[in-house]
Design a protein around this motif. Structure first.
Motif, PDB file in Angstrom:
ATOM      1  N   SER A  87       0.838  -1.194   0.000  1.00  0.00           N
ATOM      2  CA  SER A  87       0.000   0.000   0.000  1.00  0.00           C
ATOM      3  C   SER A  87       0.877   1.249   0.000  1.00  0.00           C
ATOM      4  O   SER A  87       2.067   1.191   0.312  1.00  0.00           O
ATOM      5  CB  SER A  87      -0.910   0.008   1.230  1.00  0.00           C
ATOM      6  N   SER A  88       0.264   2.358  -0.316  1.00  0.00           N
ATOM      7  CA  SER A  88       1.026   3.611  -0.358  1.00  0.00           C
ATOM      8  C   SER A  88       1.568   3.962   1.022  1.00  0.00           C
ATOM      9  O   SER A  88       2.695   4.442   1.148  1.00  0.00           O
ATOM     10  CB  SER A  88       0.154   4.746  -0.898  1.00  0.00           C
ATOM     11  N   ILE A  97       6.124   4.495   4.849  1.00  0.00           N
ATOM     12  CA  ILE A  97       6.746   4.153   6.131  1.00  0.00           C
ATOM     13  C   ILE A  97       8.106   3.515   5.907  1.00  0.00           C
ATOM     14  O   ILE A  97       9.093   3.879   6.561  1.00  0.00           O
ATOM     15  CB  ILE A  97       5.827   3.220   6.949  1.00  0.00           C
ATOM     16  N   LYS A  98       8.165   2.558   4.989  1.00  0.00           N
ATOM     17  CA  LYS A  98       9.451   1.917   4.697  1.00  0.00           C
ATOM     18  C   LYS A  98      10.443   2.926   4.126  1.00  0.00           C
ATOM     19  O   LYS A  98      11.634   2.863   4.403  1.00  0.00           O
ATOM     20  CB  LYS A  98       9.263   0.743   3.734  1.00  0.00           C
ATOM     21  N   THR A 149       8.537   8.203  -2.768  1.00  0.00           N
ATOM     22  CA  THR A 149       8.001   8.735  -4.024  1.00  0.00           C
ATOM     23  C   THR A 149       6.980   7.773  -4.621  1.00  0.00           C
ATOM     24  O   THR A 149       5.933   8.202  -5.122  1.00  0.00           O
ATOM     25  CB  THR A 149       9.141   9.002  -5.027  1.00  0.00           C
ATOM     26  N   VAL A 150       7.258   6.491  -4.548  1.00  0.00           N
ATOM     27  CA  VAL A 150       6.310   5.486  -5.046  1.00  0.00           C
ATOM     28  C   VAL A 150       5.009   5.569  -4.252  1.00  0.00           C
ATOM     29  O   VAL A 150       3.913   5.525  -4.822  1.00  0.00           O
ATOM     30  CB  VAL A 150       6.916   4.067  -4.979  1.00  0.00           C
ATOM     31  N   THR A 205      -1.551   9.553  -5.500  1.00  0.00           N
ATOM     32  CA  THR A 205      -2.015  10.418  -6.578  1.00  0.00           C
ATOM     33  C   THR A 205      -2.911   9.647  -7.545  1.00  0.00           C
ATOM     34  O   THR A 205      -3.984  10.130  -7.930  1.00  0.00           O
ATOM     35  CB  THR A 205      -0.819  11.023  -7.343  1.00  0.00           C
ATOM     36  N   VAL A 206      -2.486   8.450  -7.906  1.00  0.00           N
ATOM     37  CA  VAL A 206      -3.286   7.621  -8.812  1.00  0.00           C
ATOM     38  C   VAL A 206      -4.613   7.255  -8.160  1.00  0.00           C
ATOM     39  O   VAL A 206      -5.672   7.326  -8.795  1.00  0.00           O
ATOM     40  CB  VAL A 206      -2.497   6.356  -9.237  1.00  0.00           C
ATOM     41  N   LYS A 207      -4.573   6.888  -6.887  1.00  0.00           N
ATOM     42  CA  LYS A 207      -5.803   6.518  -6.190  1.00  0.00           C
ATOM     43  C   LYS A 207      -6.756   7.708  -6.123  1.00  0.00           C
ATOM     44  O   LYS A 207      -7.950   7.571  -6.347  1.00  0.00           O
ATOM     45  CB  LYS A 207      -5.504   6.011  -4.785  1.00  0.00           C
TER      46      LYS A 207
END
Length: 63
Positions: free
Chosen positions: A2-3, A8-9, A48-49, A55-57
């Motif tokens: 998930s985003s 967090i990672k 960034t991912v 953003t896509v969601k």
């Protein structure tokens, strides 16, 4: 992932990378400094991912 997990990672990897760089600086260990820089970059990429996924969601939720 998930985003939120990506973010967090990402933050964790950035922090660990900065710590490794600091320890490498303090001890004169160039290998540790390099590893830290790479880990920090990995963290920034993960964050960034996560942002991109958000953003896509958001864009798809508006449809």
């Amino acid at each position: 992932m998930s985003s939120t997990t990506d973010k967090i990672k990402g933050v964790a990897n950035e922090a660990l990378g900065k710590a490794k760089q600091g320890i490498g600086d303090a001890t004169g260990n160039d290998k540790l400094k390099t590893e830290g820089a790479a880990q920090e970059l990995k963290g920034k990429t993960q964050s960034t991912v996560g942002d991109a996924k958000d953003t896509v969601k958001s864009a798809t939720d508006k449809l």
